[in-house]
Scaffold this motif. Structure first.
Motif, PDB file in Angstrom:
ATOM      1  N   LYS A  48     -12.573   7.196  -6.748  1.00  0.00           N
ATOM      2  CA  LYS A  48     -13.764   7.724  -6.079  1.00  0.00           C
ATOM      3  C   LYS A  48     -14.688   6.583  -5.657  1.00  0.00           C
ATOM      4  O   LYS A  48     -15.213   6.575  -4.540  1.00  0.00           O
ATOM      5  CB  LYS A  48     -14.481   8.684  -7.030  1.00  0.00           C
ATOM      6  CG  LYS A  48     -15.650   9.385  -6.416  1.00  0.00           C
ATOM      7  CD  LYS A  48     -16.270  10.347  -7.429  1.00  0.00           C
ATOM      8  CE  LYS A  48     -17.556  10.930  -6.894  1.00  0.00           C
ATOM      9  NZ  LYS A  48     -18.215  11.792  -7.860  1.00  0.00           N
ATOM     10  N   GLY A  49     -14.888   5.587  -6.521  1.00  0.00           N
ATOM     11  CA  GLY A  49     -15.730   4.420  -6.189  1.00  0.00           C
ATOM     12  C   GLY A  49     -15.124   3.601  -5.066  1.00  0.00           C
ATOM     13  O   GLY A  49     -15.840   3.117  -4.182  1.00  0.00           O
ATOM     14  N   ALA A  50     -13.800   3.457  -5.069  1.00  0.00           N
ATOM     15  CA  ALA A  50     -13.138   2.699  -4.007  1.00  0.00           C
ATOM     16  C   ALA A  50     -13.291   3.415  -2.675  1.00  0.00           C
ATOM     17  O   ALA A  50     -13.516   2.788  -1.629  1.00  0.00           O
ATOM     18  CB  ALA A  50     -11.659   2.505  -4.345  1.00  0.00           C
ATOM     19  N   ALA A  51     -13.215   4.738  -2.681  1.00  0.00           N
ATOM     20  CA  ALA A  51     -13.395   5.504  -1.444  1.00  0.00           C
ATOM     21  C   ALA A  51     -14.836   5.366  -0.945  1.00  0.00           C
ATOM     22  O   ALA A  51     -15.076   5.186   0.256  1.00  0.00           O
ATOM     23  CB  ALA A  51     -13.042   6.970  -1.675  1.00  0.00           C
ATOM     24  N   ALA A  52     -15.791   5.437  -1.870  1.00  0.00           N
ATOM     25  CA  ALA A  52     -17.201   5.283  -1.487  1.00  0.00           C
ATOM     26  C   ALA A  52     -17.452   3.878  -0.951  1.00  0.00           C
ATOM     27  O   ALA A  52     -18.183   3.688   0.030  1.00  0.00           O
ATOM     28  CB  ALA A  52     -18.112   5.580  -2.670  1.00  0.00           C
ATOM     29  N   LEU A  53     -16.850   2.893  -1.580  1.00  0.00           N
ATOM     30  CA  LEU A  53     -17.002   1.510  -1.133  1.00  0.00           C
ATOM     31  C   LEU A  53     -16.372   1.319   0.243  1.00  0.00           C
ATOM     32  O   LEU A  53     -16.937   0.643   1.105  1.00  0.00           O
ATOM     33  CB  LEU A  53     -16.378   0.560  -2.153  1.00  0.00           C
ATOM     34  CG  LEU A  53     -16.583  -0.929  -1.916  1.00  0.00           C
ATOM     35  CD1 LEU A  53     -18.076  -1.268  -1.864  1.00  0.00           C
ATOM     36  CD2 LEU A  53     -15.897  -1.748  -2.989  1.00  0.00           C
ATOM     37  N   ALA A  54     -15.227   1.928   0.476  1.00  0.00           N
ATOM     38  CA  ALA A  54     -14.579   1.832   1.788  1.00  0.00           C
ATOM     39  C   ALA A  54     -15.444   2.496   2.854  1.00  0.00           C
ATOM     40  O   ALA A  54     -15.598   1.963   3.968  1.00  0.00           O
ATOM     41  CB  ALA A  54     -13.190   2.484   1.738  1.00  0.00           C
ATOM     42  N   THR A  55     -16.035   3.639   2.529  1.00  0.00           N
ATOM     43  CA  THR A  55     -16.927   4.323   3.470  1.00  0.00           C
ATOM     44  C   THR A  55     -18.154   3.453   3.757  1.00  0.00           C
ATOM     45  O   THR A  55     -18.574   3.303   4.915  1.00  0.00           O
ATOM     46  CB  THR A  55     -17.363   5.695   2.911  1.00  0.00           C
ATOM     47  OG1 THR A  55     -16.204   6.480   2.654  1.00  0.00           O
ATOM     48  CG2 THR A  55     -18.266   6.422   3.890  1.00  0.00           C
ATOM     49  N   ALA A  56     -18.731   2.860   2.711  1.00  0.00           N
ATOM     50  CA  ALA A  56     -19.905   1.991   2.887  1.00  0.00           C
ATOM     51  C   ALA A  56     -19.546   0.764   3.715  1.00  0.00           C
ATOM     52  O   ALA A  56     -20.328   0.355   4.593  1.00  0.00           O
ATOM     53  CB  ALA A  56     -20.459   1.575   1.523  1.00  0.00           C
ATOM     54  N   ASP A  57     -18.373   0.184   3.462  1.00  0.00           N
ATOM     55  CA  ASP A  57     -17.932  -0.971   4.256  1.00  0.00           C
ATOM     56  C   ASP A  57     -17.751  -0.587   5.719  1.00  0.00           C
ATOM     57  O   ASP A  57     -18.125  -1.343   6.626  1.00  0.00           O
ATOM     58  CB  ASP A  57     -16.611  -1.529   3.706  1.00  0.00           C
ATOM     59  CG  ASP A  57     -16.804  -2.360   2.453  1.00  0.00           C
ATOM     60  OD1 ASP A  57     -17.961  -2.737   2.169  1.00  0.00           O
ATOM     61  OD2 ASP A  57     -15.796  -2.639   1.778  1.00  0.00           O
ATOM     62  N   SER A  58     -17.199   0.592   5.964  1.00  0.00           N
ATOM     63  CA  SER A  58     -17.000   1.054   7.339  1.00  0.00           C
ATOM     64  C   SER A  58     -18.347   1.263   8.037  1.00  0.00           C
ATOM     65  O   SER A  58     -18.532   0.845   9.190  1.00  0.00           O
ATOM     66  CB  SER A  58     -16.197   2.356   7.331  1.00  0.00           C
ATOM     67  OG  SER A  58     -16.136   2.902   8.625  1.00  0.00           O
ATOM     68  N   LEU A  59     -19.285   1.911   7.348  1.00  0.00           N
ATOM     69  CA  LEU A  59     -20.621   2.123   7.917  1.00  0.00           C
ATOM     70  C   LEU A  59     -21.332   0.794   8.168  1.00  0.00           C
ATOM     71  O   LEU A  59     -21.996   0.621   9.193  1.00  0.00           O
ATOM     72  CB  LEU A  59     -21.460   3.010   6.995  1.00  0.00           C
ATOM     73  CG  LEU A  59     -21.057   4.476   6.933  1.00  0.00           C
ATOM     74  CD1 LEU A  59     -21.871   5.209   5.870  1.00  0.00           C
ATOM     75  CD2 LEU A  59     -21.229   5.145   8.284  1.00  0.00           C
ATOM     76  N   HIS A  60     -21.175  -0.138   7.251  1.00  0.00           N
ATOM     77  CA  HIS A  60     -21.803  -1.464   7.401  1.00  0.00           C
ATOM     78  C   HIS A  60     -21.222  -2.195   8.602  1.00  0.00           C
ATOM     79  O   HIS A  60     -21.953  -2.783   9.412  1.00  0.00           O
ATOM     80  CB  HIS A  60     -21.605  -2.270   6.113  1.00  0.00           C
ATOM     81  CG  HIS A  60     -22.267  -3.598   6.150  1.00  0.00           C
ATOM     82  ND1 HIS A  60     -21.566  -4.749   6.354  1.00  0.00           N
ATOM     83  CD2 HIS A  60     -23.568  -3.949   6.024  1.00  0.00           C
ATOM     84  CE1 HIS A  60     -22.398  -5.769   6.345  1.00  0.00           C
ATOM     85  NE2 HIS A  60     -23.624  -5.314   6.148  1.00  0.00           N
TER      86      HIS A  60
END
Length: 177
Positions: free
Chosen positions: A36-48
């Protein structure tokens, strides 16, 4: 006594089993939370990355608009310089030609004078003969060399005026952009 040990062994087995289940649940929860954290981090990286791309595009567009305005201003300043330079060289040529003609006595420069022979009211005090040019409208020619010098002085004043006008127009153009 054997039953006692058997009972203790069974209890220990159940405890080990419960500990294994708790450990397995903890490990599964840990894995699920990591995913779940890796998915959130991937989403945050994509948004960034998307936000950085938008910022970069906006900055590039603004830089391009500023460069275009600077080019337009440079072109306007160049046209203004050419216009004022042409005006100034025309004035210099005209004034130099006039100075040459005055020095060569091809043209004359005169000033209006009052008739020193005239008394009060412009009436001659003596019985000398008077002409049409006598009186308040009389003119006297200036020596050709002095006339040429006067034209050179006024020519420099004209050049200064032209330069000042050009500088004012340049400053006005730059300050409005």
């Amino acid at each position: 006594m054997l039953t006692k040990y058997k009972l203790v062994g069974q209890i220990l087995g159940v405890l080990v089993l419960v500990a294994a289940l708790i450990g397995g649940g903890f490990a599964a929860g840990w894995q699920w939370q990591a995913a779940k954290g890796a998915a959130a981090l991937a989403t945050a990286d994509s948004l960034h990355a998307h936000a950085l791309g938008e910022i970069t595009r906006a900055a590039a567009g603004q830089l391009q608009r500023q460069q275009q305005r600077a080019n337009e201003l440079q072109q306007q300043l160049s046209e203004l310089d050419n216009k004022h330079y042409a005006e100034m060289t025309d004035v210099q040529q005209d004034n130099n030609q006039l100075a040459v003609e005055l020095a060569a006595a091809e043209q004359r420069l005169s000033v209006r004078i009052t008739n020193p022979a005239a008394g009060a009211g412009g009436v001659p005090s003596s019985g000398a003969a008077t002409g049409v040019d006598n009186g308040a409208g009389a003119r006297a020619d200036i020596h050709p060399a002095i006339a040429a010098s006067l034209v050179r002085v006024t020519s420099r004043a004209d050049e200064c005026r032209s330069r000042l006008t050009a500088l004012q127009n340049w400053a006005r153009l730059v300050s409005t952009n």
